[in-house]
Design an enzyme around this catalytic site. Structure first.
Site, PDB file in Angstrom:
ATOM      1  N   ASP A  66       0.813  -1.215   0.000  1.00  0.00           N
ATOM      2  CA  ASP A  66       0.000   0.000   0.000  1.00  0.00           C
ATOM      3  C   ASP A  66       0.848   1.268   0.000  1.00  0.00           C
ATOM      4  OD1 ASP A  66       0.979  -0.415   2.549  1.00  0.00           O
ATOM      5  OD2 ASP A  66      -0.962  -0.664   3.493  1.00  0.00           O
ATOM      6  N   ASP A 135      -7.206  -2.682  14.347  1.00  0.00           N
ATOM      7  CA  ASP A 135      -8.610  -2.993  14.045  1.00  0.00           C
ATOM      8  C   ASP A 135      -8.741  -4.210  13.115  1.00  0.00           C
ATOM      9  OD1 ASP A 135      -7.690  -1.981  11.655  1.00  0.00           O
ATOM     10  OD2 ASP A 135      -9.107  -0.317  11.539  1.00  0.00           O
ATOM     11  N   HIS A 137      -6.967  -4.687  10.265  1.00  0.00           N
ATOM     12  CA  HIS A 137      -6.720  -4.470   8.835  1.00  0.00           C
ATOM     13  C   HIS A 137      -5.414  -5.102   8.378  1.00  0.00           C
ATOM     14  CE1 HIS A 137      -4.720  -0.395   9.896  1.00  0.00           C
ATOM     15  NE2 HIS A 137      -3.780  -1.056   9.269  1.00  0.00           N
ATOM     16  N   GLU A 142      -9.489  -1.932   5.573  1.00  0.00           N
ATOM     17  CA  GLU A 142     -10.133  -1.662   6.854  1.00  0.00           C
ATOM     18  C   GLU A 142     -11.345  -2.586   7.040  1.00  0.00           C
ATOM     19  OE1 GLU A 142      -8.553   0.078   8.807  1.00  0.00           O
ATOM     20  OE2 GLU A 142      -8.056   2.103   8.135  1.00  0.00           O
TER      21      GLU A 142
END
Ligand code: GLP
Length: 256
Positions: A66, A135, A137, A142
């Site tokens: 990313d 979280d 990811h 996400e």
């Protein structure tokens, strides 16, 4: 998933590093999928230490997971810059064979499709290095990301923006968007090496390994991946119900 619980992050990174370096010894044209964040730093050190001791990385190719959208590759917090400084500059890799999604692409959808096509043309990713967000990811997928998603522009959650603010001067400087390989893209890697260290990852790790498979927790998709090795330190493994078994199994591996 094969789960390895090690006493420290250093020990886990050493074993993961040995795995990557052995693979490159066997196949000098290995295609790596790479991650940013603080988690893989010790693994990267294992890699460049081996390279400086003679392991040849000159034919290795890489695709990063990313990049922040809107950051110039020269920006101090861009993932391109992170990769150059923490890995590529220390390897004898051809920098032209290292790819990071273009965070400045005008036609983002076309650039993402090209990234996927280039990965395919390279023969696909052999070893994908992964970390996990607090979280759940992976990359910047996400919660809510489709488990068959491909490389695309994504909106970061306020939680991720807060988590990553430590790298920027202030929280408002953290980009709100990123270009990320999708969960479906990651799932096509032949082997995934997931590293998770520290108590702040324990909840996400529990969800990834022992929770239901759901886009609510994108890392849980790895339960369906045929060859994922998960390296945990004790703190990250703290909430796992079956941690005694995982420890036992890694001391008595079935793959002898
Ligand atoms: C970012 C990256 C992820 C990484 C995560 C965890 O959000 N996009 O690829 O896994 O951070 O970072 P850290 O390893 O610093 O905890």
């Amino acid at each position: 998933m094969e789960i390895f619980i090690l006493k420290t992050a250093e020990e886990a990174s050493r074993i993961a590093g040995r795995f990557v370096n052995e693979a490159i010894k066997k196949n000098p044209k290995t295609v790596l999928g790479l991650a940013t964040g603080s988690t893989p730093l010790m693994l990267y050190k294992e890699m460049y230490t081996a390279c400086q001791a003679g392991l040849d990385y000159s034919q290795v190719r890489s695709f990063n997971l990313d990049e922040y959208y809107g950051l110039d590759p020269q920006h101090p917090q861009s993932y391109r810059r992170f990769m150059n400084e923490n890995l590529f500059n220390h390897l004898n890799i051809d920098i032209n064979n290292t790819r990071v999604p273009d965070g400045l692409a005008k036609d983002c959808a076309a650039a993402c499709a090209q990234y996927e096509a280039d990965m395919k043309a390279a023969g696909g990713v052999d070893i994908q290095v992964l970390g996990i967000g607090s979280d759940g990811h992976i990359g910047f997928n996400e919660p809510g990301s489709s488990l068959v998603s491909r490389t695309r522009l994504v909106t970061l959650t306020p939680q991720t923006i807060r988590d990553n603010a430590r790298f920027f001067e202030k929280e408002e400087d953290v980009p709100r968007y990123a270009v990320s390989m999708g969960v479906g893209t990651v799932m096509e890697a032949k082997t995934c090496l997931m590293l998770c260290f520290g108590a702040n990852k324990a909840k996400a790790v529990k969800g990834m390994i022992e929770g239901g498979i759901s886009q609510f927790n994108p890392a849980s998709a790895l339960q369906m991946h045929p060859h994922t090795l998960v390296f945990l330190d004790e703190a990250a493994a703290a909430d796992l119900e079956l941690k005694d078994y995982y420890r036992w199994a890694s001391e008595h591996p079935a793959t002898l």
